[in-house]
Each structure stands twice: as structure tokens, then as C-alpha cells.
Design a protein around this motif. Structure first.
Motif, PDB file in Angstrom:
ATOM      1  N   GLY A 133       2.732  -2.847 -11.342  1.00 14.64           N
ATOM      2  CA  GLY A 133       1.641  -3.532 -12.033  1.00 14.64           C
ATOM      3  C   GLY A 133       0.432  -2.644 -12.282  1.00 14.64           C
ATOM      4  N   PHE A 134      -0.723  -3.293 -12.434  1.00 16.56           N
ATOM      5  CA  PHE A 134      -1.966  -2.592 -12.772  1.00 16.56           C
ATOM      6  C   PHE A 134      -2.303  -1.506 -11.756  1.00 16.56           C
ATOM      7  CE2 PHE A 134      -6.515  -2.129 -11.984  1.00 16.56           C
ATOM      8  CZ  PHE A 134      -6.931  -1.644 -13.215  1.00 16.56           C
ATOM      9  N   TRP A 135      -2.247  -1.838 -10.470  1.00 18.01           N
ATOM     10  CA  TRP A 135      -2.612  -0.869  -9.431  1.00 18.01           C
ATOM     11  C   TRP A 135      -1.621   0.296  -9.382  1.00 18.01           C
ATOM     12  CZ3 TRP A 135      -7.402  -1.098  -8.343  1.00 18.01           C
ATOM     13  CH2 TRP A 135      -8.062  -2.325  -8.356  1.00 18.01           C
ATOM     14  N   GLY A 136      -0.381   0.036  -9.686  1.00 19.11           N
ATOM     15  CA  GLY A 136       0.600   1.113  -9.772  1.00 19.11           C
ATOM     16  C   GLY A 136       0.274   2.055 -10.924  1.00 19.11           C
ATOM     17  N   MET A 151       0.824  -1.198   0.000  1.00 18.07           N
ATOM     18  CA  MET A 151       0.000   0.000   0.000  1.00 18.07           C
ATOM     19  C   MET A 151       0.872   1.268   0.000  1.00 18.07           C
ATOM     20  SD  MET A 151      -3.013   0.940  -0.168  1.00 18.07           S
ATOM     21  CE  MET A 151      -4.434   1.726   0.417  1.00 18.07           C
ATOM     22  N   LYS A 152       1.999   1.199   0.727  1.00 18.68           N
ATOM     23  CA  LYS A 152       2.896   2.343   0.800  1.00 18.68           C
ATOM     24  C   LYS A 152       3.426   2.707  -0.586  1.00 18.68           C
ATOM     25  CE  LYS A 152       7.125   3.965   2.926  1.00 18.68           C
ATOM     26  NZ  LYS A 152       8.347   3.622   3.616  1.00 18.68           N
ATOM     27  N   ARG A 153       3.738   1.700  -1.385  1.00 18.93           N
ATOM     28  CA  ARG A 153       4.266   1.917  -2.739  1.00 18.93           C
ATOM     29  C   ARG A 153       3.233   2.645  -3.607  1.00 18.93           C
ATOM     30  NH1 ARG A 153       9.152   1.288  -5.300  1.00 18.93           N
ATOM     31  NH2 ARG A 153       8.892   0.511  -7.370  1.00 18.93           N
ATOM     32  N   TYR A 154       1.958   2.265  -3.500  1.00 22.09           N
ATOM     33  CA  TYR A 154       0.902   2.893  -4.295  1.00 22.09           C
ATOM     34  C   TYR A 154       0.730   4.359  -3.908  1.00 22.09           C
ATOM     35  CZ  TYR A 154      -0.241  -1.945  -5.416  1.00 22.09           C
ATOM     36  OH  TYR A 154      -0.185  -3.244  -5.832  1.00 22.09           O
ATOM     37  N   ILE A 155       0.791   4.639  -2.628  1.00 18.19           N
ATOM     38  CA  ILE A 155       0.675   6.027  -2.155  1.00 18.19           C
ATOM     39  C   ILE A 155       1.859   6.843  -2.651  1.00 18.19           C
ATOM     40  CG2 ILE A 155       0.688   7.495  -0.089  1.00 18.19           C
ATOM     41  CD1 ILE A 155      -0.905   5.206   1.301  1.00 18.19           C
ATOM     42  N   GLU A 156       3.039   6.257  -2.609  1.00 18.43           N
ATOM     43  CA  GLU A 156       4.244   6.936  -3.087  1.00 18.43           C
ATOM     44  C   GLU A 156       4.137   7.245  -4.584  1.00 18.43           C
ATOM     45  OE1 GLU A 156       9.089   6.424  -2.724  1.00 18.43           O
ATOM     46  OE2 GLU A 156       7.832   4.633  -2.646  1.00 18.43           O
ATOM     47  N   LEU A 157       3.656   6.286  -5.374  1.00 18.78           N
ATOM     48  CA  LEU A 157       3.463   6.502  -6.809  1.00 18.78           C
ATOM     49  C   LEU A 157       2.448   7.614  -7.059  1.00 18.78           C
ATOM     50  CD1 LEU A 157       3.424   2.773  -7.958  1.00 18.78           C
ATOM     51  CD2 LEU A 157       5.059   4.497  -8.727  1.00 18.78           C
ATOM     52  N   PHE A 158       1.320   7.540  -6.343  1.00 17.35           N
ATOM     53  CA  PHE A 158       0.273   8.551  -6.507  1.00 17.35           C
ATOM     54  C   PHE A 158       0.807   9.940  -6.165  1.00 17.35           C
ATOM     55  CE2 PHE A 158      -2.976  11.236  -4.623  1.00 17.35           C
ATOM     56  CZ  PHE A 158      -3.893  11.319  -5.660  1.00 17.35           C
TER      57      PHE A 158
END
Length: 179
Positions: free
Chosen positions: A73-76, A1-8
Motif C-alpha cells: 500500500g501507500f506506506w510500502g 513494520m518488518k515488511r516496510y523495512i524489507e522494502l526499504f
């Protein structure tokens, strides 16, 4: 989850503080993605730009999709895409709310005119860097500059040059194939 927030957040920040559209975002994306976060190496980034330019849609969004997918991936890809487009959406929404009040304001008009040279520089810098990384030398840039001048100052339609380039490419390919 941390990675997705960082990407966003990375792409949200880029989208929020860039004027001039996708090409103006390219140097910021490169600095964050290649230099700071190291999600892609320089060659992967150049490849992503080539892919983004050849795909329909805005270059910044296409690049965001590529970086996000490559990183997580997709979510990223979904996170980076939302991060890239959400600031523009919110800014346009706020402007639309107050447009009647500011549309004839002389200071707003002058501010936008003052920003134009900086936007040109923001667009020119990544083009120069991409050309340098792709191995384009000074001789190879004469034709695009000449075509740009003809379009800008003589009002010649760009469609003519696209057709001429396509025909020239076909003829060049046939000649090269024959040899």
C-alpha cells in the motif's frame, strides 16, 4: 513494520550499487522483486515497467512506487521510493562536499570513462529481456536501431522521429479502422 523495512532495504541496496541510472537498475529490481522476494510475478513486473515508462519521472523511482504500493500500500510505496532515491542523494551530497578536491583528478576521470561500457551493458540487458518478454522479434528491432544510428551519427533531432512516429501511428490507425 518488518515488511516496510524489507522494502526499504531492498530498494536502498539496489540504489546504492547501481551505476547508469534507472534502466541499469531494472535487471536488479527484477531479480529482487520477481525472483528473490516474489513480490510480483513476471507479467506484473513487465506491466509495472510499462506504467513506469509512461509516467513522468525516473523509471526506477516509478517502478519502486508500483512495487511498494502493490506489496504494502501507500506506506510500502513510500518506503521503496525512499530506498530508491536516498543512496543517490547521499552519494551526490558526499561528492558535492569533495568536488573541489576531485574535479580535476585524472584518475577520477579515467575511472568514469572505464565504467561507461559496463553501464551500456547494464542498460542493454534489460532492454533485450523486455523485448524478448514482449514478443518482439529480430525484424521488429531494425527500425529502432536505424533511428538510433541516424540520431547518433547524422545528428538528426529525435523530435523529428517522434513526430513521424505519431503521424505514422495515426495514419496506420485510420487505415486499419477503415478496413
Amino acid at each position: 513494520m518488518k515488511r516496510y523495512i524489507e522494502l526499504f532495504l531492498c530498494f536502498f541496496k539496489i540504489g546504492a550499487f547501481t551505476l547508469g541510472g534507472g534502466y541499469a537498475m531494472v535487471p536488479l529490481i527484477e531479480k529482487e522483486v520477481v525472483d528473490n522476494k516474489e513480490w510480483l510475478d513476471k507479467q506484473e513486473f513487465i506491466d509495472s515497467l510499462a506504467l513506469a515508462q509512461s509516467s513522468p519521472g525516473p523509471i526506477a523511482v516509478n517502478t519502486a512506487v508500483f512495487v511498494g504500493y502493490k506489496s504494502a500500500g501507500f506506506w510500502g510505496a513510500l518506503c521503496t521510493t525512499l530506498g530508491a532515491i536516498l543512496p543517490s542523494f547521499l552519494i551526490i551530497l558526499v561528492i558535492a562536499l569533495f568536488f573541489k578536491d576531485i574535479k580535476d583528478n585524472i584518475y577520477v576521470e579515467k575511472s568514469f570513462k572505464a565504467i561507461r561500457p559496463a553501464i551500456v551493458a547494464l542498460i542493454a540487458a534489460p532492454l533485450y529481456r523486455m523485448g524478448k518478454n514482449a514478443g518482439i522479434n529480430k525484424k521488429n528491432i531494425i527500425l529502432p536501431i536505424a533511428v538510433s544510428m541516424l540520431i547518433a551519427f547524422l545528428g538528426i533531432t529525435p523530435i523529428l522521429f517522434i513526430i513521424l512516429a505519431a503521424v505514422g501511428g495515426i495514419v496506420y490507425g485510420k487505415i486499419k479502422e477503415a478496413k
